[in-house]
Design a protein around this motif. Structure first.
Motif, PDB file in Angstrom:
ATOM      1  N   THR A   1       0.855  -1.179   0.000  1.00  0.00           N
ATOM      2  CA  THR A   1       0.000   0.000   0.000  1.00  0.00           C
ATOM      3  C   THR A   1       0.888   1.225   0.000  1.00  0.00           C
ATOM      4  O   THR A   1       1.870   1.282   0.728  1.00  0.00           O
ATOM      5  CB  THR A   1      -0.892   0.009   1.256  1.00  0.00           C
TER       6      THR A   1
ATOM      7  N   VAL B   1      -4.457  -2.370   1.519  1.00  0.00           N
ATOM      8  CA  VAL B   1      -5.105  -1.089   1.791  1.00  0.00           C
ATOM      9  C   VAL B   1      -6.097  -1.225   2.947  1.00  0.00           C
ATOM     10  O   VAL B   1      -6.150  -0.374   3.834  1.00  0.00           O
ATOM     11  CB  VAL B   1      -5.818  -0.558   0.526  1.00  0.00           C
TER      12      VAL B   1
ATOM     13  N   TYR C   1      -9.820   4.720   1.030  1.00  0.00           N
ATOM     14  CA  TYR C   1      -8.718   5.401   0.356  1.00  0.00           C
ATOM     15  C   TYR C   1      -8.354   6.789   0.870  1.00  0.00           C
ATOM     16  O   TYR C   1      -7.247   7.250   0.651  1.00  0.00           O
ATOM     17  CB  TYR C   1      -9.005   5.505  -1.151  1.00  0.00           C
ATOM     18  N   ARG C   2      -9.260   7.497   1.502  1.00  0.00           N
ATOM     19  CA  ARG C   2      -8.926   8.869   1.888  1.00  0.00           C
ATOM     20  C   ARG C   2      -9.578   9.229   3.219  1.00  0.00           C
ATOM     21  O   ARG C   2     -10.761   8.984   3.417  1.00  0.00           O
ATOM     22  CB  ARG C   2      -9.384   9.852   0.821  1.00  0.00           C
TER      23      ARG C   2
ATOM     24  N   THR D   1      -4.019   9.645   2.026  1.00  0.00           N
ATOM     25  CA  THR D   1      -4.519   8.980   0.829  1.00  0.00           C
ATOM     26  C   THR D   1      -3.797   7.651   0.673  1.00  0.00           C
ATOM     27  O   THR D   1      -2.567   7.600   0.702  1.00  0.00           O
ATOM     28  CB  THR D   1      -4.275   9.854  -0.419  1.00  0.00           C
TER      29      THR D   1
ATOM     30  N   SER E   1      -3.278   4.052  -1.633  1.00  0.00           N
ATOM     31  CA  SER E   1      -3.463   3.456  -2.953  1.00  0.00           C
ATOM     32  C   SER E   1      -2.720   2.121  -3.001  1.00  0.00           C
ATOM     33  O   SER E   1      -1.648   1.995  -2.403  1.00  0.00           O
ATOM     34  CB  SER E   1      -2.976   4.397  -4.056  1.00  0.00           C
TER      35      SER E   1
END
Length: 112
Positions: free
Chosen positions: A7, A34, A89-90, A109, A111
């Motif tokens: 990640t 993630v 993700y955020r 963030t 990814s």
């Protein structure tokens, strides 16, 4: 390790100084999916287990946008408010109370 287990995390913090706002960004690669990293970030009560925080208060509605969550950094009490979250993700948060030098906004963030 397969690439699906890595990640990337970008952490951007916005801090207002006397002269201007600054926005440093830190990026890291983490050997975990993630979803695993997200679970740690999203659990504000658990931040003291892996971050510099010494204590986190228990509040049942900490993910209501803008509502401050109590947390301690050393001897300083802070209020951290989740501003927005887009799982997994955020996460955006803001330190809304505590010493002026500790107040900042940040966005994490993730990814794959």
């Amino acid at each position: 390790m397969p690439s699906a287990m890595l990640t990337s995390m970008a952490f951007t913090t916005i801090r207002n100084t006397r002269s201007a706002a600054s926005s440093p960004t830190v990026s890291r690669r983490i050997a975990a999916p993630v979803e695993t990293v997200w679970a740690l970030l999203e659990d504000l009560r658990g931040w003291p287990r892996w971050g510099p925080f010494t204590q986190a208060g228990a509040r049942l509605d900490i993910y209501q946008p803008g509502l401050a969550h109590p947390i301690r950094l050393g001897r300083h009490g802070l209020g951290v408010a989740v501003i927005s979250r887009v799982a997994p993700y955020r996460l955006r948060y803001r330190v809304v109370s505590g010493p002026a030098r500790a107040r900042h906004s940040a966005e994490v963030t993730l990814s794959p």
